[in-house]
Design a protein around this motif. Structure first.
Motif, PDB file in Angstrom:
ATOM      1  N   HIS A  55      31.626  46.037  29.001  1.00 17.33           N
ATOM      2  CA  HIS A  55      31.709  45.334  28.835  1.00 17.33           C
ATOM      3  C   HIS A  55      30.561  43.477  28.779  1.00 17.33           C
ATOM      4  O   HIS A  55      30.854  42.205  28.480  1.00 17.33           O
ATOM      5  CB  HIS A  55      33.087  43.949  27.819  1.00 17.33           C
ATOM      6  N   SER A  56      29.303  44.001  29.867  1.00 11.71           N
ATOM      7  CA  SER A  56      29.524  42.932  30.733  1.00 11.71           C
ATOM      8  C   SER A  56      27.757  42.652  30.235  1.00 11.71           C
ATOM      9  O   SER A  56      27.481  41.816  30.564  1.00 11.71           O
ATOM     10  CB  SER A  56      29.233  43.363  32.101  1.00 11.71           C
ATOM     11  N   HIS A  57      27.376  43.851  30.159  1.00 13.82           N
ATOM     12  CA  HIS A  57      25.683  43.384  29.131  1.00 13.82           C
ATOM     13  C   HIS A  57      25.393  43.983  27.884  1.00 13.82           C
ATOM     14  O   HIS A  57      24.027  43.950  27.761  1.00 13.82           O
ATOM     15  CB  HIS A  57      24.793  44.130  29.846  1.00 13.82           C
ATOM     16  N   TRP A  58      26.290  44.400  26.904  1.00 11.86           N
ATOM     17  CA  TRP A  58      26.717  44.776  25.713  1.00 11.86           C
ATOM     18  C   TRP A  58      26.147  43.821  24.824  1.00 11.86           C
ATOM     19  O   TRP A  58      27.209  42.613  25.227  1.00 11.86           O
ATOM     20  CB  TRP A  58      27.877  45.253  25.633  1.00 11.86           C
ATOM     21  N   VAL A  59      25.373  43.672  24.296  1.00 14.02           N
ATOM     22  CA  VAL A  59      25.578  42.647  23.078  1.00 14.02           C
ATOM     23  C   VAL A  59      26.526  41.988  22.166  1.00 14.02           C
ATOM     24  O   VAL A  59      26.562  41.236  21.939  1.00 14.02           O
ATOM     25  CB  VAL A  59      24.175  43.041  22.261  1.00 14.02           C
ATOM     26  N   SER A 114      30.595  43.192  38.141  1.00 13.43           N
ATOM     27  CA  SER A 114      31.858  42.565  37.807  1.00 13.43           C
ATOM     28  C   SER A 114      33.220  43.747  37.719  1.00 13.43           C
ATOM     29  O   SER A 114      32.591  45.352  37.414  1.00 13.43           O
ATOM     30  CB  SER A 114      32.500  42.232  36.977  1.00 13.43           C
ATOM     31  N   SER A 115      34.347  43.698  38.729  1.00 14.60           N
ATOM     32  CA  SER A 115      35.409  44.853  38.580  1.00 14.60           C
ATOM     33  C   SER A 115      36.460  44.127  38.756  1.00 14.60           C
ATOM     34  O   SER A 115      36.753  42.510  38.793  1.00 14.60           O
ATOM     35  CB  SER A 115      34.965  45.509  40.142  1.00 14.60           C
ATOM     36  N   GLU A 116      37.661  45.015  39.223  1.00 18.63           N
ATOM     37  CA  GLU A 116      39.095  44.495  39.386  1.00 18.63           C
ATOM     38  C   GLU A 116      39.500  44.204  40.400  1.00 18.63           C
ATOM     39  O   GLU A 116      40.506  43.927  40.844  1.00 18.63           O
ATOM     40  CB  GLU A 116      40.404  45.580  39.070  1.00 18.63           C
ATOM     41  N   VAL A 117      38.338  44.315  41.512  1.00 17.01           N
ATOM     42  CA  VAL A 117      38.797  43.355  42.930  1.00 17.01           C
ATOM     43  C   VAL A 117      38.154  41.651  42.729  1.00 17.01           C
ATOM     44  O   VAL A 117      38.965  41.501  43.745  1.00 17.01           O
ATOM     45  CB  VAL A 117      37.714  44.170  43.945  1.00 17.01           C
ATOM     46  N   ALA A 118      37.545  41.666  41.534  1.00 20.51           N
ATOM     47  CA  ALA A 118      38.144  39.313  42.174  1.00 20.51           C
ATOM     48  C   ALA A 118      38.257  39.193  40.682  1.00 20.51           C
ATOM     49  O   ALA A 118      37.785  40.133  39.601  1.00 20.51           O
ATOM     50  CB  ALA A 118      36.655  39.516  42.437  1.00 20.51           C
ATOM     51  N   ARG A 119      39.036  37.856  40.461  1.00 14.73           N
ATOM     52  CA  ARG A 119      39.305  37.919  39.635  1.00 14.73           C
ATOM     53  C   ARG A 119      37.960  35.967  38.969  1.00 14.73           C
ATOM     54  O   ARG A 119      37.266  36.291  39.809  1.00 14.73           O
ATOM     55  CB  ARG A 119      40.716  36.781  38.788  1.00 14.73           C
ATOM     56  N   PHE A 120      37.661  35.874  37.954  1.00 10.14           N
ATOM     57  CA  PHE A 120      36.692  35.573  37.731  1.00 10.14           C
ATOM     58  C   PHE A 120      37.105  33.844  36.879  1.00 10.14           C
ATOM     59  O   PHE A 120      36.888  32.709  36.950  1.00 10.14           O
ATOM     60  CB  PHE A 120      35.610  35.500  36.010  1.00 10.14           C
ATOM     61  N   GLY A 121      38.831  34.057  36.621  1.00 14.16           N
ATOM     62  CA  GLY A 121      39.899  32.924  36.430  1.00 14.16           C
ATOM     63  C   GLY A 121      41.154  32.829  36.025  1.00 14.16           C
ATOM     64  O   GLY A 121      42.044  34.269  36.135  1.00 14.16           O
ATOM     65  N   ASP A 122      41.932  32.347  35.798  1.00 15.03           N
ATOM     66  CA  ASP A 122      43.556  32.337  35.671  1.00 15.03           C
ATOM     67  C   ASP A 122      44.358  33.190  34.359  1.00 15.03           C
ATOM     68  O   ASP A 122      45.005  33.533  33.998  1.00 15.03           O
ATOM     69  CB  ASP A 122      44.236  30.832  35.723  1.00 15.03           C
ATOM     70  N   PHE A 123      42.809  33.401  33.503  1.00 18.46           N
ATOM     71  CA  PHE A 123      42.585  33.965  32.209  1.00 18.46           C
ATOM     72  C   PHE A 123      42.836  35.940  31.850  1.00 18.46           C
ATOM     73  O   PHE A 123      42.582  35.651  31.549  1.00 18.46           O
ATOM     74  CB  PHE A 123      41.155  33.856  31.159  1.00 18.46           C
ATOM     75  N   GLU A 124      42.543  36.068  33.794  1.00 20.67           N
ATOM     76  CA  GLU A 124      42.602  37.057  33.843  1.00 20.67           C
ATOM     77  C   GLU A 124      43.821  37.418  34.393  1.00 20.67           C
ATOM     78  O   GLU A 124      44.082  36.741  35.730  1.00 20.67           O
ATOM     79  CB  GLU A 124      41.168  37.601  34.824  1.00 20.67           C
ATOM     80  N   ARG A 125      44.661  38.438  34.790  1.00 18.84           N
ATOM     81  CA  ARG A 125      45.796  38.233  35.261  1.00 18.84           C
ATOM     82  C   ARG A 125      45.231  40.636  35.411  1.00 18.84           C
ATOM     83  O   ARG A 125      45.406  41.034  35.465  1.00 18.84           O
ATOM     84  CB  ARG A 125      46.593  38.892  34.638  1.00 18.84           C
ATOM     85  N   ASN A 126      46.434  40.765  37.346  1.00 18.30           N
ATOM     86  CA  ASN A 126      45.942  41.554  37.967  1.00 18.30           C
ATOM     87  C   ASN A 126      47.405  41.853  38.532  1.00 18.30           C
ATOM     88  O   ASN A 126      47.297  42.667  39.592  1.00 18.30           O
ATOM     89  CB  ASN A 126      44.801  41.301  38.907  1.00 18.30           C
ATOM     90  N   GLY A 127      48.841  41.405  38.349  1.00 15.47           N
ATOM     91  CA  GLY A 127      49.337  41.650  38.705  1.00 15.47           C
ATOM     92  C   GLY A 127      49.989  41.240  40.241  1.00 15.47           C
ATOM     93  O   GLY A 127      51.037  41.277  40.751  1.00 15.47           O
ATOM     94  N   ASP A 128      49.287  40.593  40.489  1.00 17.11           N
ATOM     95  CA  ASP A 128      50.026  39.434  41.942  1.00 17.11           C
ATOM     96  C   ASP A 128      51.653  38.309  41.586  1.00 17.11           C
ATOM     97  O   ASP A 128      51.815  38.473  42.683  1.00 17.11           O
ATOM     98  CB  ASP A 128      48.585  38.452  42.272  1.00 17.11           C
ATOM     99  N   ARG A 172      33.051  48.063  49.056  1.00 20.83           N
ATOM    100  CA  ARG A 172      31.619  48.062  47.975  1.00 20.83           C
ATOM    101  C   ARG A 172      31.908  47.204  46.530  1.00 20.83           C
ATOM    102  O   ARG A 172      30.863  46.572  45.770  1.00 20.83           O
ATOM    103  CB  ARG A 172      31.569  49.641  47.571  1.00 20.83           C
ATOM    104  N   LYS A 173      33.054  47.314  46.230  1.00 18.47           N
ATOM    105  CA  LYS A 173      32.715  46.672  44.810  1.00 18.47           C
ATOM    106  C   LYS A 173      33.054  44.820  44.880  1.00 18.47           C
ATOM    107  O   LYS A 173      31.941  44.903  44.613  1.00 18.47           O
ATOM    108  CB  LYS A 173      34.474  46.514  43.760  1.00 18.47           C
ATOM    109  N   ALA A 174      33.712  44.491  46.140  1.00 20.55           N
ATOM    110  CA  ALA A 174      33.713  43.428  46.332  1.00 20.55           C
ATOM    111  C   ALA A 174      31.636  43.385  46.434  1.00 20.55           C
ATOM    112  O   ALA A 174      31.182  41.878  46.250  1.00 20.55           O
ATOM    113  CB  ALA A 174      33.898  42.429  47.106  1.00 20.55           C
ATOM    114  N   ALA A 175      30.807  43.885  47.270  1.00 22.44           N
ATOM    115  CA  ALA A 175      29.411  43.727  47.917  1.00 22.44           C
ATOM    116  C   ALA A 175      28.370  43.898  46.579  1.00 22.44           C
ATOM    117  O   ALA A 175      27.694  43.219  46.381  1.00 22.44           O
ATOM    118  CB  ALA A 175      29.439  44.777  48.238  1.00 22.44           C
ATOM    119  N   LEU A 176      29.290  44.050  45.522  1.00 25.85           N
ATOM    120  CA  LEU A 176      28.035  44.162  44.042  1.00 25.85           C
ATOM    121  C   LEU A 176      28.421  42.941  43.041  1.00 25.85           C
ATOM    122  O   LEU A 176      28.162  42.854  41.642  1.00 25.85           O
ATOM    123  CB  LEU A 176      28.132  45.011  43.282  1.00 25.85           C
ATOM    124  N   PHE A 177      29.740  42.453  43.470  1.00 24.10           N
ATOM    125  CA  PHE A 177      30.337  41.323  42.587  1.00 24.10           C
ATOM    126  C   PHE A 177      29.169  39.751  42.701  1.00 24.10           C
ATOM    127  O   PHE A 177      29.113  39.446  44.252  1.00 24.10           O
ATOM    128  CB  PHE A 177      31.852  40.730  42.963  1.00 24.10           C
TER     129      PHE A 177
END
Length: 374
Positions: free
Chosen positions: A253-257, A163-177, A154-159
């Motif tokens: 923090h995704s749609h907050w001015v 946005s959520s922790e289910v996927a990264r936008f780049g290498d500046f994001e870390r998730n423990g992999d 469901r999180k991937a379907a909405l990405f």
């Protein structure tokens, strides 16, 4: 303005539908063995990996219409779902490889798996017989992994619209992999709690256990705590622990001015107040952040710190023991990762000692917070 209002309404609609899911938890009492050795941890790990792989494989038979119906969504991002499935399969193959290294000690749930084709074949025919020692676990585990997989899909379907922790936008994001097998990092969100609350108890408990965690603090809560006590008291609160930031308020923090100001204000306060504890990590509330934020974070010297093991300990979710059992099941499944609790909630006070007791002899380790995300 019309476009913005339409987008907000669309996202709200999707989010409301996404919130109707049954949160996955598994009564570990259905598993007939204690995790009293590294080999027995591996047995339970192999079982959870195979059950999840079986569930994942079955989900691939669903066409787009059936998947929408299963997830309760009118619009899905099939590409993001496909990407997630590829990532999950890769993790499962890697994890099963680690878990089968102890097969000579205990052959339960050991099958010949050398590559992805082998894993998919074993997943497809995986079943637990009625006469099995583990039959009491099989049904509850199947239900757990179906629900957990639906959470992820469901999180991937909405990405990336949500946005959520289910996927990264780049290498500046870390998730423990990048953590080693059997290594886990504890993190806490939403604090600090009011004086003499859960943050105080958790930080003291961790010190007594000679463990560290990363506490992601909210700027306004940290400021309130400072005003009611003193800088020395706040520094004593987090002694020996790591403190990252979560923005000034616990909001998306995704749609907050003012999202950038939220981050820079909290980073400045935390770094000045807690120079010995501060780590340049931002934990996005709800996992929601902007897809185009890489330049900002790099300019601020920050990394986005995600997670892959969610305790679901927020109000209205799981009870404390259910949260602990969910985390333990996901530790067996993923074999490494970043665990998230909330130190404003009282559930971690029950769940964390349960986890440590259940895994004390299992051969896993707890990542030192300053060594994480380097």
């Amino acid at each position: 303005m019309r476009i913005a209002l339409f987008l907000c309404a669309w996202l709200t609609c999707l989010g409301a539908q996404a919130a109707t899911v049954d949160v996955a938890s598994l009564d570990r009492g259905t598993w007939p063995e204690k995790l009293s050795s590294p080999a027995l941890f591996d047995v339970a790990s192999r079982a959870e990996i195979l059950m999840f792989a079986h569930t994942l494989l079955a989900s691939e038979a669903l066409d787009e219409a059936a998947l929408k119906q299963r997830l309760g969504l009118k619009i899905i991002n099939q590409g993001a779902i496909d990407d997630l499935r590829r990532h999950l399969w890769q993790r499962l193959l890697e994890n099963y490889g680690f878990a089968q290294q102890s097969c000579e000690q205990d052959a339960s749930f050991c099958y010949l798996v050398d590559n992805m084709d082998d894993l998919r074949e074993q997943a497809g025919k995986f079943e637990v017989s009625d006469q099995s020692f583990y039959i009491g676990w099989a049904g509850p585990s199947r239900t757990f992994h179906q629900r957990y997989l639906d959470e992820l899909l469901r999180k991937a379907a909405l990405f990336p619209q949500i946005s959520s922790e289910v996927a990264r936008f780049g290498d500046f994001e870390r998730n423990g992999d990048e953590l080693n097998d059997r290594l886990f990092l504890l993190t806490f969100d939403g604090g600090p709690a009011p004086l003499n609350g859960q943050t105080d108890w958790l930080a003291d408990y961790l010190r007594k256990q000679k463990m560290t965690a990363t506490f992601f603090a909210l700027g306004n809560s940290l400021q309130t705590r400072l005003e009611k006590t003193s800088a020395a008291d706040v520094q004593a609160l987090y002694q020996g622990q790591c403190v990252g930031i979560q923005g000034w308020q616990y909001r998306s923090h995704s749609h907050w001015v003012d999202w950038q100001s939220s981050i820079t204000r909290s980073a400045s306060l935390t770094q000045n107040l807690l120079p010995e504890n501060y780590v340049p990590l931002f934990r996005p509330p709800y996992g929601q952040r902007r897809a185009d934020s890489q330049g900002f974070f790099q300019a601020q010297g920050l990394q986005v710190a995600l997670w892959d093991i969610d305790s679901q300990d927020e109000p209205g979710q799981l009870k404390a023991d259910e949260s602990a059992q969910r985390v333990l099941t996901l530790m067996l499944l993923w074999r490494k990762g970043v665990i998230v609790f909330h130190d404003t909630q009282d559930k971690a006070r029950v769940a964390l000692p349960m986890l440590l007791q259940a895994t004390a002899q299992s051969g896993l380790g707890w990542q030192e917070c300053r060594e994480a995300f380097r």
